[in-house]
Motif scaffolding. Structure first.
Motif, PDB file in Angstrom:
ATOM      1  N   LEU A 160      50.182  36.898  30.098  1.00 46.15           N
ATOM      2  CA  LEU A 160      49.589  36.177  31.225  1.00 46.15           C
ATOM      3  C   LEU A 160      48.339  36.897  31.729  1.00 46.15           C
ATOM      4  O   LEU A 160      47.297  36.269  31.970  1.00 46.15           O
ATOM      5  CB  LEU A 160      50.604  36.016  32.350  1.00 46.15           C
ATOM      6  N   LEU A 161      48.416  38.218  31.886  1.00 43.10           N
ATOM      7  CA  LEU A 161      47.244  38.965  32.347  1.00 43.10           C
ATOM      8  C   LEU A 161      46.081  38.810  31.370  1.00 43.10           C
ATOM      9  O   LEU A 161      44.933  38.675  31.791  1.00 43.10           O
ATOM     10  CB  LEU A 161      47.588  40.448  32.508  1.00 43.10           C
ATOM     11  N   ALA A 162      46.376  38.851  30.093  1.00 40.84           N
ATOM     12  CA  ALA A 162      45.327  38.720  29.086  1.00 40.84           C
ATOM     13  C   ALA A 162      44.636  37.371  29.168  1.00 40.84           C
ATOM     14  O   ALA A 162      43.469  37.233  28.780  1.00 40.84           O
ATOM     15  CB  ALA A 162      45.914  38.935  27.688  1.00 40.84           C
ATOM     16  N   GLN A 163      45.344  36.352  29.698  1.00 40.49           N
ATOM     17  CA  GLN A 163      44.771  35.018  29.882  1.00 40.49           C
ATOM     18  C   GLN A 163      44.167  34.834  31.277  1.00 40.49           C
ATOM     19  O   GLN A 163      43.820  33.718  31.660  1.00 40.49           O
ATOM     20  CB  GLN A 163      45.859  33.965  29.677  1.00 40.49           C
ATOM     21  N   ARG A 164      44.046  35.923  32.039  1.00 38.91           N
ATOM     22  CA  ARG A 164      43.547  35.896  33.415  1.00 38.91           C
ATOM     23  C   ARG A 164      44.453  35.018  34.297  1.00 38.91           C
ATOM     24  O   ARG A 164      43.978  34.239  35.131  1.00 38.91           O
ATOM     25  CB  ARG A 164      42.076  35.435  33.483  1.00 38.91           C
ATOM     26  N   LYS A 165      45.758  35.191  34.118  1.00 34.30           N
ATOM     27  CA  LYS A 165      46.749  34.530  34.951  1.00 34.30           C
ATOM     28  C   LYS A 165      47.639  35.603  35.559  1.00 34.30           C
ATOM     29  O   LYS A 165      48.276  36.363  34.833  1.00 34.30           O
ATOM     30  CB  LYS A 165      47.604  33.556  34.126  1.00 34.30           C
ATOM     31  N   PHE A 166      47.667  35.672  36.898  1.00 33.21           N
ATOM     32  CA  PHE A 166      48.473  36.712  37.534  1.00 33.21           C
ATOM     33  C   PHE A 166      49.789  36.111  38.030  1.00 33.21           C
ATOM     34  O   PHE A 166      49.778  35.152  38.807  1.00 33.21           O
ATOM     35  CB  PHE A 166      47.739  37.370  38.710  1.00 33.21           C
ATOM     36  N   PRO A 167      50.933  36.664  37.593  1.00 34.37           N
ATOM     37  CA  PRO A 167      52.229  36.132  38.018  1.00 34.37           C
ATOM     38  C   PRO A 167      52.561  36.520  39.455  1.00 34.37           C
ATOM     39  O   PRO A 167      52.516  37.699  39.816  1.00 34.37           O
ATOM     40  CB  PRO A 167      53.215  36.764  37.028  1.00 34.37           C
ATOM     41  N   PHE A 224      37.181  44.851  38.871  1.00 36.34           N
ATOM     42  CA  PHE A 224      38.620  45.065  38.895  1.00 36.34           C
ATOM     43  C   PHE A 224      39.336  43.924  38.168  1.00 36.34           C
ATOM     44  O   PHE A 224      40.320  44.146  37.455  1.00 36.34           O
ATOM     45  CB  PHE A 224      39.121  45.172  40.337  1.00 36.34           C
ATOM     46  N   ALA A 225      38.850  42.707  38.338  1.00 33.82           N
ATOM     47  CA  ALA A 225      39.447  41.563  37.649  1.00 33.82           C
ATOM     48  C   ALA A 225      39.369  41.739  36.135  1.00 33.82           C
ATOM     49  O   ALA A 225      40.331  41.434  35.412  1.00 33.82           O
ATOM     50  CB  ALA A 225      38.746  40.273  38.076  1.00 33.82           C
ATOM     51  N   ASP A 226      38.253  42.251  35.641  1.00 33.61           N
ATOM     52  CA  ASP A 226      38.123  42.503  34.206  1.00 33.61           C
ATOM     53  C   ASP A 226      39.073  43.618  33.764  1.00 33.61           C
ATOM     54  O   ASP A 226      39.622  43.573  32.659  1.00 33.61           O
ATOM     55  CB  ASP A 226      36.684  42.887  33.863  1.00 33.61           C
ATOM     56  N   TYR A 227      39.249  44.627  34.608  1.00 36.57           N
ATOM     57  CA  TYR A 227      40.176  45.718  34.278  1.00 36.57           C
ATOM     58  C   TYR A 227      41.595  45.190  34.111  1.00 36.57           C
ATOM     59  O   TYR A 227      42.299  45.554  33.162  1.00 36.57           O
ATOM     60  CB  TYR A 227      40.146  46.795  35.365  1.00 36.57           C
ATOM     61  N   VAL A 228      42.036  44.317  35.005  1.00 34.74           N
ATOM     62  CA  VAL A 228      43.400  43.797  34.923  1.00 34.74           C
ATOM     63  C   VAL A 228      43.586  42.957  33.663  1.00 34.74           C
ATOM     64  O   VAL A 228      44.614  43.051  32.987  1.00 34.74           O
ATOM     65  CB  VAL A 228      43.758  42.994  36.190  1.00 34.74           C
ATOM     66  N   GLN A 229      42.587  42.146  33.313  1.00 34.15           N
ATOM     67  CA  GLN A 229      42.695  41.377  32.077  1.00 34.15           C
ATOM     68  C   GLN A 229      42.778  42.307  30.868  1.00 34.15           C
ATOM     69  O   GLN A 229      43.606  42.115  29.972  1.00 34.15           O
ATOM     70  CB  GLN A 229      41.504  40.442  31.901  1.00 34.15           C
ATOM     71  N   LEU A 288      42.031  41.665  45.187  1.00 27.88           N
ATOM     72  CA  LEU A 288      41.087  42.378  44.322  1.00 27.88           C
ATOM     73  C   LEU A 288      40.793  41.642  43.024  1.00 27.88           C
ATOM     74  O   LEU A 288      39.868  42.028  42.294  1.00 27.88           O
ATOM     75  CB  LEU A 288      41.607  43.794  44.022  1.00 27.88           C
ATOM     76  N   LEU A 289      41.523  40.565  42.739  1.00 29.62           N
ATOM     77  CA  LEU A 289      41.151  39.738  41.590  1.00 29.62           C
ATOM     78  C   LEU A 289      39.859  38.969  41.864  1.00 29.62           C
ATOM     79  O   LEU A 289      39.293  38.357  40.957  1.00 29.62           O
ATOM     80  CB  LEU A 289      42.281  38.774  41.240  1.00 29.62           C
ATOM     81  N   LEU A 290      39.383  39.000  43.114  1.00 25.61           N
ATOM     82  CA  LEU A 290      38.066  38.444  43.444  1.00 25.61           C
ATOM     83  C   LEU A 290      36.945  39.424  43.116  1.00 25.61           C
ATOM     84  O   LEU A 290      35.771  39.047  43.131  1.00 25.61           O
ATOM     85  CB  LEU A 290      38.007  38.089  44.934  1.00 25.61           C
TER      86      LEU A 290
END
Length: 277
Positions: A108-115, A150-155, A144-146
């Motif tokens: 999910l994270l790899a698809q830019r979807k946060f559970p 940081f959003a790129d780091y999580v993906q 912080l996904l905005l």
């Protein structure tokens, strides 16, 4: 439809969420009509209490993003949150019944979807809850996904997680998640501030993490972080500090495969170990 419940660590009670609603990827539709007025009021109280504690303790970048998200009066509809996220960074949140297995989590994270857990804690859990709930996920993680970096780091973490599972290095990478996304500290204008969701959603640890003399605070270093155990039932004994989200992104850019090979077989450090020997 329906998946088995998930438990991490030791627990004397079964997971609370309704896993019968979960699809193959463990996501489920937010049943917004099921929230009671008492739950909306509890969410507002949680939000107001925690927001008041942020100045001087939380990253100013987090405070700015939280204000942009604007979800303080009632439990928000996930679709409304997604309108903000997708426009800013291409992320979206998806409902889950609680903790989910590592592989679908990373996917999910790899698809830019946060559970985001779709249930809220009970009133008697106002100050502390064992499992992540809707408030922890929404308030602590989502703002912080905005932030584009940081959003790129999580993906990228999600993509790296899928690779780490293939290489048998999931535990090492889980420690990096714990000490950055959940319990990370950042230095802003010479002062320590919190950016990890586990700190930001906790009234006690927010003050403790940046002000208490008890824990040690170390510059984030990948090998040391991946070898350091963590506390799941108390405040952290060690925090790892970054200077910026750009530094975090750059530090984690290289392929971790050689690092996993280097660390495999080495003993882990205790959560309060004070040397790297």
């Amino acid at each position: 439809m329906g998946q088995p419940p998930v438990i991490y660590g030791q627990s004397s009670r079964p997971p609370r969420g309704d896993y019968a609603r979960a699809g193959a990827d463990y996501t489920c539709t937010q049943n917004y009509a099921a929230y009671t007025e008492a739950e909306h009021a509890l969410y507002q109280r949680l939000y107001a209490r925690q927001e008041a504690l942020l100045p001087g303790r939380a990253s100013q970048q987090f405070i700015t993003m939280l204000a942009q998200l604007g979800a303080r009066e009632r439990i928000p509809r996930f679709a409304d949150i997604n309108a903000h996220l997708q426009a800013a960074t291409g992320w979206q949140i998806v409902g889950v019944p609680g903790l989910i297995p590592e592989e679908p989590f990373f996917a999910l994270l790899a698809q830019r979807k946060f559970p985001v857990t779709d249930w809220l804690r009970r009133p008697e859990e106002f100050d502390y809850i064992v499992e992540p709930d809707l408030f922890h996920d929404l308030f602590g993680h989502v703002p912080l996904l905005l932030h584009p970096v940081f959003a790129d780091y999580v993906q990228r973490y999600g993509e790296g997680g899928l690779k780490a599972m293939r290489l048998g290095a999931g535990e090492m990478l889980a420690r990096l998640y714990w000490y950055t996304i959940e319990f990370g500290l950042i230095r802003e204008d010479g002062a320590l501030r919190a950016y990890g969701a586990g700190i930001l959603s906790s009234p006690g640890e927010l003050e403790y993490s940046v002000s208490s003399p008890a824990p040690q605070r170390r510059p984030l270093e990948l090998a040391r972080t991946m070898r350091t155990r963590y506390q799941i039932d108390s405040y952290q004994r060690t925090y790892f500090v970054i200077d910026s989200f750009e530094q975090l992104f750059t530090l984690t850019a290289p392929d971790f495969t050689p690092l996993y090979a280097q660390l495999r077989g080495l003993p882990a450090f205790s959560a309060d170990a004070t040397d790297a020997a």
